[in-house]
Write an enzyme that holds these catalytic residues in place. Structure first.
Site, PDB file in Angstrom:
ATOM      1  N   LYS A   1      -4.753  19.302  23.361  1.00  0.00           N
ATOM      2  CA  LYS A   1      -6.033  19.329  24.070  1.00  0.00           C
ATOM      3  C   LYS A   1      -6.395  20.792  24.349  1.00  0.00           C
ATOM      4  CE  LYS A   1      -8.221  16.267  27.376  1.00  0.00           C
ATOM      5  NZ  LYS A   1      -8.047  15.001  28.062  1.00  0.00           N
TER       6      LYS A   1
ATOM      7  N   GLU B   1      -8.333  -0.352  34.737  1.00  0.00           N
ATOM      8  CA  GLU B   1      -8.952  -0.757  36.003  1.00  0.00           C
ATOM      9  C   GLU B   1      -8.634  -2.205  36.354  1.00  0.00           C
ATOM     10  OE1 GLU B   1     -10.434   0.981  33.624  1.00  0.00           O
ATOM     11  OE2 GLU B   1     -11.006   2.855  34.607  1.00  0.00           O
TER      12      GLU B   1
ATOM     13  N   ARG C   1     -15.628  -3.292  35.065  1.00  0.00           N
ATOM     14  CA  ARG C   1     -14.678  -3.891  34.145  1.00  0.00           C
ATOM     15  C   ARG C   1     -13.723  -4.845  34.863  1.00  0.00           C
ATOM     16  NH1 ARG C   1     -12.126  -0.264  29.628  1.00  0.00           N
ATOM     17  NH2 ARG C   1     -14.202  -0.648  28.864  1.00  0.00           N
TER      18      ARG C   1
HETATM   19  C1  LIG Z   1     -12.913   2.456  31.671  1.00  0.00           C
HETATM   20  C2  LIG Z   1     -12.871   3.946  31.879  1.00  0.00           C
HETATM   21  N1  LIG Z   1     -12.135   4.469  32.879  1.00  0.00           N
HETATM   22  C3  LIG Z   1     -12.111   5.803  33.089  1.00  0.00           C
HETATM   23  C4  LIG Z   1     -12.818   6.644  32.286  1.00  0.00           C
HETATM   24  C5  LIG Z   1     -12.857   8.140  32.580  1.00  0.00           C
HETATM   25  N2  LIG Z   1     -12.274   8.926  31.472  1.00  0.00           N
HETATM   26  C6  LIG Z   1     -13.038   9.546  30.564  1.00  0.00           C
HETATM   27  S1  LIG Z   1     -12.156  10.343  29.409  1.00  0.00           S
HETATM   28  C7  LIG Z   1     -10.697   9.881  30.131  1.00  0.00           C
HETATM   29  C8  LIG Z   1      -9.409  10.326  29.535  1.00  0.00           C
HETATM   30  C9  LIG Z   1      -9.326   9.914  28.114  1.00  0.00           C
HETATM   31  O1  LIG Z   1      -8.088  10.285  27.572  1.00  0.00           O
HETATM   32  P1  LIG Z   1      -7.850  10.118  26.028  1.00  0.00           P
HETATM   33  O2  LIG Z   1      -8.336   8.816  25.563  1.00  0.00           O
HETATM   34  O3  LIG Z   1      -6.416  10.445  25.766  1.00  0.00           O
HETATM   35  O4  LIG Z   1      -8.783  11.214  25.373  1.00  0.00           O
HETATM   36  P2  LIG Z   1      -8.662  12.810  25.450  1.00  0.00           P
HETATM   37  O5  LIG Z   1      -9.644  13.241  26.481  1.00  0.00           O
HETATM   38  O6  LIG Z   1      -7.270  13.172  25.810  1.00  0.00           O
HETATM   39  O7  LIG Z   1      -9.033  13.253  24.086  1.00  0.00           O
HETATM   40  C10 LIG Z   1     -10.925   9.105  31.266  1.00  0.00           C
HETATM   41  C11 LIG Z   1      -9.893   8.561  32.141  1.00  0.00           C
HETATM   42  C12 LIG Z   1     -13.589   6.058  31.256  1.00  0.00           C
HETATM   43  N3  LIG Z   1     -14.351   6.789  30.446  1.00  0.00           N
HETATM   44  N4  LIG Z   1     -13.588   4.720  31.079  1.00  0.00           N
END
Ligand SMILES: Cc1ncc(C[n+]2csc(CCOP(=O)(O)OP(=O)(O)O)c2C)c(N)n1
Length: 639
Positions: free
Chosen positions: A288, A365, A393
């Protein structure tokens, strides 16, 4: 002219040499970093770390697959900036996340290459499953469906439900790319994360990469030996380390781990996966923030977002975090749950002080809520800190697992109401309605920082059912003291001397402060207003019925969708009490609202003090003419 300027779509990418691709990746990173350092990002914010990490991966995807004929689904969609740059949107990139400009997620209106707009995580595999099945049924076997999902999103239950089905759909042309950087906002947690981490930290991982590097390029790109090649690669890795067995045990072919910053290698793996003709997982390891040390080394979230999404001083999230810490000291039974958002929800201080009493469940969630039910059944008082939009959700879990059992769980819903720049899927405009549906649920809406503390304390004192404390995104406004009580509600303003009790204005949460501005404007037109902050928007305080009878018009203002929200609950209460006073409800239109700053979106929705005051003035004028026709007595004036 840069290479990036010459890329108008995926076709242009396919003509580039390996050296040019390396140059292009550098140019894309420069654009992203320049944008992140520029002045607009302070106002617009955005996702930096995730996009820096997928530069080579996105290039490879667009070289191997044939979008839009092949379908690419970005899970969550926050990592689609590189995709935007490669699909004809470079010249508009400076408008990212500004009203009328590019959105921060894929957008069907922007490009034929964008498919899924919903930025709620863990959905990509289900979309992809459906797409692949549909193409099969429609007799379009030449299309491949690609899902790009992060290791964070892979912690969500939906992803696993989808995998279970995909495993059974043996001939679905579906390539699932797991972008494994070990991070969500924070390091991804849970058994799966540990499982994936075992691959990354295995001392022999380098050998695995070497193995792939030497074996894959030698493999033929087309023809019958493909499966054999995949199989050999798979078996080769399996001989070295075991963790990917998990996917294979599900019955899904697995390729990896692949160094996600080696474009050539990723491309080769994707070509094999594409040509396999059934569901394949390609496990790609990335970093990242790759290529920008400030992001790579950022300890909180690798600059997942810029400016950082932590709970900053003066924000609602921070005020909540401070009070949680205080409650934690006093109440050893209070525990906290977050769904992969410890810092953004303001729980970091609580976690530092009470590490054993905070549970980060991953992007899960639904599980968070039912797990909270379990904690409550066993005698604890869980506080589930979640962004309002993501609680949608877990509605069934909130209704049946918590509500039906009348369990003392407190939901703290940050980003309730208009959030702004993340657009339709992030506006927290639903909770105020769906929580109204739940029997026994109590909903608090603090108007200022003092009331966050006050209402959070009241909420965790409730022991016979669930409670919600909802507040918006951003900075908390100034504090306003009550001048009187009306039942359990705060009266913030009475009609100025000489004016009548014309309007009873009830503003939920910070909208009570907007109510004061509206009252000032109406006073200028000779209209007397009583401004009330209900504090609790469910149940609606019955004292409103008596107060409504003394006024000529009731107006409610809320930062929530109008259908089934607080205003509708007030109107119902007045109906039930046979109060014959007209009710005007002001809130967000029941629509998917686009992105813009919070102020811009509220203005477009007609939710400014000026616009509401104008409406109320007109409504009072209409009321006056009806009263005159009916010969109604003069309204009571305040001395
Ligand atoms: C249902 C839901 N909960 C929380 C989020 C907030 N959120 C956005 S990106 C993220 C982290 C995503 O991590 P990953 O899938 O590993 O992608 P990366 O950013 O590491 O590329 C979160 C928790 C969301 N978008 N959707």
């Amino acid at each position: 002219m840069t290479l990036l300027e010459c890329i108008n779509g995926p076709e242009d990418l396919k003509k580039l040499s390996q050296d040019q691709l390396t140059r292009l990746a550098g140019e894309i990173r420069d654009v992203l970093i320049e944008w992140a350092q520029g002045p607009t990002v302070i106002k617009t914010s955005g996702h930096l770390g995730p996009n820096l990490g997928v530069v080579e991966l996105t290039i490879a995807i667009h070289r191997v697959f044939d979008s839009p004929h092949d379908k690419i689904v970005f899970d969550t969609g926050h990592q689609s900036y590189v995709h935007k740059l490669l699909t004809g949107r470079f010249s508009r990139f400076g408008t990212l996340r500004q009203r009328g400009g590019l959105t921060g997620y894929p957008s069907r209106a922007e490009s034929e290459h964008d498919l899924v707009e919903n930025s709620h995580a863990s959905t990509s595999l289900s979309y992809a499953d459906g797409l692949a099945k549909a193409y099969k049924l429609r007799g379009e076997p030449d299309r491949t469906v690609v899902a790009l999902i992060g290791d964070g999103a892979l912690t969500g239950g939906m992803a696993w439900e989808a995998l279970n089905n995909i495993a059974a759909a043996k001939d679905s042309r579906l390539v699932m790319i797991v972008n494994d950087n070990g991070w969500s906002y924070q390091p991804t947690i849970g058994g799966l994360a540990e499982h994936l981490a075992a691959i990354r930290v295995n001392p022999r991982y380098e050998h695995v990469l070497d193995y792939i590097k030497t074996s894959l390029p030698r493999a033929p790109l087309v023809g019958p030996p493909l499966y054999g090649t995949l199989h050999r690669v798979k078996k080769g890795i399996k001989d070295v380390i075991q963790p990917q067995v998990m996917f294979e045990d599900l019955g899904i072919k697995y390729v990896g781990p692949i160094d996600g910053h080696d474009e050539r290698l990723v491309e080769t793996a994707l070509r094999h996966a594409r040509d396999f003709g059934g569901p394949v997982i390609v496990h790609v390891i990335t970093k990242k923030g790759f290529g920008y040390p400030v992001a790579e080394q950022n300890e909180i979230d690798c600059l997942h977002q810029v400016p950082a999404a932590g709970a900053l001083p003066g924000t609602w999230s921070r005020v909540f975090g401070d009070e949680m810490l205080a409650i934690g000291t006093r109440r050893p039974d209070v525990v906290a749950i977050t769904a992969a958002m410890l810092h953004p929800t303001g729980l970091a201080q609580f976690a530092a002080a009470y590490p054993d009493r905070v549970y980060d469940v991953g992007i899960a969630e639904q599980h968070a809520v039912t797990s909270a039910a379990g904690l409550a059944m066993a005698g604890l008082h869980p506080v589930v800190a979640i962004y309002s939009t993501f609680l949608n959700r877990a509605f069934d879990q909130t209704l049946m697992d918590v509500g039906l059992h009348q369990l003392p769980v407190t939901f703290v819903l940050d980003r309730a109401g208009v959030t702004g720049l993340d657009g339709a899927s992030h506006h927290g405009m639903w909770d105020g309605s769906i929580m109204q549906l739940i029997p026994g649920m109590k909903i608090a809406a603090p108007r200022d920082a003092l009331r966050v503390a006050e209402l959070l304390n009241e909420a965790v004192e409730v022991s016979d059912g669930p409670t919600v404390v909802r507040f918006p995104k951003g900075k908390v406004g100034g504090e306003v003291e009550a001048i009187a009580k009306l039942g359990g509600m705060d009266v913030l303003r009475s009609p100025a001397a000489g004016l009548a009790e014309d309007v009873l204005l009830v503003g939920a949460g910070p909208m009570a402060l907007m109510g004061l501005e509206i009252a000032d404007r109406l006073a200028g037109h000779g209209i007397g207003v009583t401004v009330v902050d209900p504090r609790w928007t469910k149940p609606v305080d019955e004292a409103l019925a008596g107060a409504a009878r003394r006024h000529r018009l009731v107006a409610t203002v809320e930062d929530n969708g109008l259908v089934g929200g607080f205003g509708d609950a007030v109107a119902r209460l007045l109906r039930d009490h046979d109060v014959d006073v007209p009710v005007k409800t002001y809130g967000l239109p029941q629509e998917f609202l686009p992105h813009g700053t919070r102020e811009e979106v509220l203005e477009d929705a007609g939710l400014t003090s000026q616009q509401v005051a104008l409406h109320i003035t007109e409504a009072v004028a209409r009321r006056s003419s009806t009263e005159a026709q009916e010969g109604a007595p003069e309204p009571r004036r305040v001395e």
